[in-house]
Enzyme design. Structure first.
Site, PDB file in Angstrom:
ATOM      1  N   LEU A 404       0.861  -1.185   0.000  1.00 35.61           N
ATOM      2  CA  LEU A 404       0.000   0.000   0.000  1.00 35.61           C
ATOM      3  C   LEU A 404       0.900   1.239   0.000  1.00 35.61           C
ATOM      4  CD1 LEU A 404      -2.621  -1.114   2.674  1.00 35.61           C
ATOM      5  CD2 LEU A 404      -2.916  -1.063   0.218  1.00 35.61           C
ATOM      6  N   GLU A 406       1.083   4.292  -2.722  1.00 38.98           N
ATOM      7  CA  GLU A 406       0.827   4.956  -3.997  1.00 38.98           C
ATOM      8  C   GLU A 406       1.968   5.878  -4.420  1.00 38.98           C
ATOM      9  OE1 GLU A 406      -3.045   3.450  -2.583  1.00 38.98           O
ATOM     10  OE2 GLU A 406      -1.400   4.554  -1.622  1.00 38.98           O
ATOM     11  N   GLN A 428      -6.176   1.579  -6.944  1.00 36.21           N
ATOM     12  CA  GLN A 428      -7.279   0.651  -6.699  1.00 36.21           C
ATOM     13  C   GLN A 428      -8.622   1.370  -6.813  1.00 36.21           C
ATOM     14  OE1 GLN A 428      -7.838  -1.515  -2.770  1.00 36.21           O
ATOM     15  NE2 GLN A 428      -6.822  -3.085  -4.025  1.00 36.21           N
ATOM     16  N   PHE A 429      -8.664   2.570  -6.302  1.00 42.85           N
ATOM     17  CA  PHE A 429      -9.774   3.504  -6.508  1.00 42.85           C
ATOM     18  C   PHE A 429      -9.160   4.871  -6.765  1.00 42.85           C
ATOM     19  CE2 PHE A 429     -11.685   0.098  -4.131  1.00 42.85           C
ATOM     20  CZ  PHE A 429     -12.963  -0.024  -4.662  1.00 42.85           C
ATOM     21  N   ALA A 430      -9.794   5.657  -7.616  1.00 38.47           N
ATOM     22  CA  ALA A 430      -9.251   6.978  -7.930  1.00 38.47           C
ATOM     23  C   ALA A 430      -9.066   7.813  -6.672  1.00 38.47           C
ATOM     24  CB  ALA A 430     -10.176   7.702  -8.910  1.00 38.47           C
ATOM     25  N   ASP A 431      -9.907   7.593  -5.676  1.00 36.70           N
ATOM     26  CA  ASP A 431      -9.836   8.334  -4.417  1.00 36.70           C
ATOM     27  C   ASP A 431      -8.466   8.188  -3.752  1.00 36.70           C
ATOM     28  OD1 ASP A 431     -13.190   8.420  -3.689  1.00 36.70           O
ATOM     29  OD2 ASP A 431     -12.417   6.872  -5.010  1.00 36.70           O
ATOM     30  N   PHE A 432      -7.826   7.024  -3.930  1.00 39.20           N
ATOM     31  CA  PHE A 432      -6.573   6.745  -3.237  1.00 39.20           C
ATOM     32  C   PHE A 432      -5.381   7.461  -3.855  1.00 39.20           C
ATOM     33  CE2 PHE A 432      -8.393   2.303  -2.047  1.00 39.20           C
ATOM     34  CZ  PHE A 432      -9.363   2.919  -1.255  1.00 39.20           C
ATOM     35  N   HIS A 473     -14.729   6.130  -2.007  1.00 39.44           N
ATOM     36  CA  HIS A 473     -14.613   5.215  -3.137  1.00 39.44           C
ATOM     37  C   HIS A 473     -15.475   5.676  -4.315  1.00 39.44           C
ATOM     38  CE1 HIS A 473     -13.376   2.760   0.312  1.00 39.44           C
ATOM     39  NE2 HIS A 473     -12.716   1.999  -0.535  1.00 39.44           N
TER      40      HIS A 473
END
Length: 666
Positions: A404, A406, A428-432, A473
């Protein structure tokens, strides 16, 4: 230079010939003499800023001498000795300091904020930590290519407090990358002492936590620096694995000259003065009979002449003449897309998710230098199963599960670019993406404009609401990147678009943010060409022609628009932008001039959304063709709610028809 009366550093000259010792002395004396000159020029106002490495030269020079010339070094702003030892012409170095065109950034960045691939140097940015992840990427490329090369990257005891330090060391340890992570422990982070930076006794104590070898050395002992790094690099070339190297030293001057050293405890500079790396080494060589005063005098005179010649050349150069066209042109690496058509008429029905997977797979086949990285993307196939089966096809070297982290992984992608490879990074999600934001907006986006290094990285962004996933998410965050020059942003609305645009994004040697709407993954399907093909980046698509109203939209908004228009019977033209940057303004203006009325529809929140820029562009360029004010319809200016009813209320679809009717009646 003031010579010490008594030497305080003990040297082991085993394996060093007399000539090599002379060469080492020459290498360490040069940055010290440049330092002396730069401090004079700073006081004269001929340079604007100076970050002094006085007292730390042995680390920089020793590292550059220890590494092979074709191995990358990633320095920081106190590592002048790396640049001089790697042989960068002094006139170009001084031109860089003065913001001249013959420097390495064309006057766009300062001091040591540059890289030079010809010299295998990758420069820093002001944020200190991100170059650690880049080193991971360079080392990964070396490992995958079986080059048997090491990489060395620098940070300070202050910079090592950043999250990039943890992420990058952790990735390197997990992937067994041949990187020497060098911490110049000079006891201070600007004015903050090490005791307020970290609670452990020493940095090597961190090694066991990462499962990596950790070594501490006297950073002022140049022979110890060279011997240690040579041995570490030799070992990791054959058996790749990272090492944490702590170099104990001291920063004799301020963080930069303007900050001074008044915060230092009284007497501490005097304590470290007797450990001066240049003076001690000079005294040792004199004791050994290898050099004498005459040698030092002649060498000093020769280096000072070289410095002055370099300064004369740099100072004589004219100031940079602004060229707006060139400033914009240099945002991206030169690239003229050649759109590729499918070689046959073979098609099959594909959902958006299938088309993305197909485009990604065929791109991996077409470009074997491409590596996919992301959380759970290997055997598991990613949380949306887009890379399912890829490990069987391409192996785990090319389809890599990541921790984990980014930021480190985006940095790794940039490092791969420096080695001529391509990277596809899945959020994994654009939010991350927030956790990798700095690497994207300050490294990927700016690096070609700064010093000509392209960033061949595609960041895949599963985005959007409509799936009851709540505020972390479901965000539409394309506007964050739309504001940043140097990024290309693609946002397909259909399977055929997704496949062709993703392939085009991977072909492009520049950084691309590729948005994929999660709601559309499995909810839409169409016939898509089975062969590899690309679509033009920067070209909008007219989904439906009409004469009464233009609806400018993208992503899920395209499907909302089609549904609303079909139900209302309004003769509206629907423009699917597909590419948000570069924006196809020609298509937008042509449609608005034709219909006279315009609705800009997007899923992102209203305030600061891309619709505001589009509305402004239309007003500035098509005002005389408008029969009504440009209207924007977007989501509420709130986070995305979890409850389905609240989410429907948040999204703009139900408000769009009202706005269309009002425009039609205007």
């Amino acid at each position: 230079m003031d010579i010490l009366e008594k030497r305080s550093i003990t040297y082991d000259r085993t394996a060093f010939s007399d000539q090599e010792l002379k060469d080492i002395y020459t290498a360490i004396l040069k940055p010290r003499l440049i330092e002396e000159k730069m401090l004079i020029l700073l006081r004269q106002g001929k340079i604007s800023k100076w970050f002094s490495g006085w007292g730390q030269e042995a680390i920089s020079v020793g590292a550059a001498l220890a590494m092979d010339e074709d191995e990358f070094i990633l320095p920081m702003h106190r590592n002048l000795g790396i640049f001089t030892t790697r042989g960068i012409p002094l006139n170009r170095l001084f031109a860089q300091f003065q913001g001249k065109m013959s420097g390495f950034t064309k006057g766009r960045d300062r001091s040591f904020h540059f890289g030079a691939k010809d010299y295998k140097i990758a420069g820093m940015i002001s944020h200190l930590g991100p170059q650690l992840g880049i080193a991971d990427g360079i080392a990964l490329a070396n490992k995958v290519k079986e080059n048997k090369k090491a990489t060395i990257v620098f940070t300070g005891d202050g910079g090592a407090s950043e999250g990039d330090f943890h992420e990058s060391l952790n990735v390197a340890a997990v992937w067994k990358l041949p990187v020497i992570f060098t911490v110049e422990n000079n006891c201070w982070g600007l004015s903050t002492p090490s005791s307020e930076q970290f609670a452990c006794k020493q940095f090597i104590d961190k090694g066991i936590g990462y499962g990596m070898k950790a070594v501490q050395i006297d950073g002022n002992n140049i022979l110890e620096v060279i011997s240690t790094i040579r041995e570490l690099a030799k070992e990791m070339r054959e058996n790749p694995a990272p090492v944490l190297l702590e170099c104990m030293t001291f920063r004799m001057r301020g963080h930069e000259e303007a900050s001074g050293t008044k915060y230092y405890p009284e007497g501490i500079q005097e304590e470290w003065q007797i450990k001066d790396p240049v003076a001690n080494f000079e005294l040792y060589l004199k004791e050994e009979g290898i050099i004498d005063d005459a040698f030092v005098k002649d060498l000093t005179k020769s280096i000072k002449k070289e410095i002055q010649n370099g300064l004369d050349i740099a100072s004589a150069e004219e100031k940079v003449v602004p060229n707006t066209e060139k400033e914009i042109e240099d945002l991206f690496a030169p690239y003229k897309q050649q759109v590729i058509a499918p070689v046959s008429e073979s098609t099959s029905e594909k959902r958006l998710i299938d088309a993305i997977s197909d485009g990604l797979k065929q791109s991996m086949q077409r470009f074997p230098e491409t590596i996919i990285m992301g959380q759970d993307v290997a055997e598991y196939g990613g949380v949306f199963k887009i890379t399912e089966g890829f490990v069987d096809l391409f192996g785990k070297e090319r389809v890599r599960n990541t921790p984990l982290c980014e930021s480190a992984i985006v940095g790794t992608g940039l490092g791969l670019s420096m080695q001529g490879m391509k990277a596809v990074v899945e959020m994994q999600f654009a939010d991350f993406v927030t956790c990798g934001f700095n690497q994207i907006v300050n490294n990927l986006a700016k690096i070609h404009w700064r010093w000509g290094q392209n960033a061949d990285v595609v960041v895949r962004m599963p985005t959007g609401a409509g799936v009851a996933a709540g505020p972390f998410h479901s965000q539409s965050n394309e506007a964050w990147f739309f504001h940043t020059p140097g990024l290309k942003i693609l946002y397909p609305s259909s399977p055929a678009e997704a496949k062709g645009l993703l392939a085009a994004a991977i072909e492009d040697p520049n950084p691309v943010m590729f948005f994929e709407h999660k709601f559309l993954y499995r909810s839409i399907k169409e016939e898509v060409h089975d062969d590899y093909y690309t679509l033009e980046i920067g070209k909008a698509n007219t989904v439906k022609e009409g004469k009464d109203l233009s609806i400018i939209t993208y992503g899920l908004g395209v499907h909302w628009a089609k549904e609303i228009v079909a139900e209302s019977g309004i003769d509206a033209e629907i423009i699917d932008l597909r590419t948000l940057a570069p924006l196809d303004t020609d298509a937008i203006y042509a449609s608005v001039k034709k219909t006279g009325k315009c609705l800009v529809l997007h899923e992102d929140c209203m305030t600061g959304g891309i619709g505001a820029e589009i509305s402004a562009l239309i007003t500035e360029n098509c005002f005389k063709f408008l029969d009504a004010p440009v209207r924007r319809v977007a989501s509420l200016d709130t986070p995305v709610p979890f409850d389905a009813g609240l989410e429907i209320n948040f999204l703009p679809k139900e408000r769009a028809l009202t706005a269309i009717n009002e425009l039609m009646e205007y």
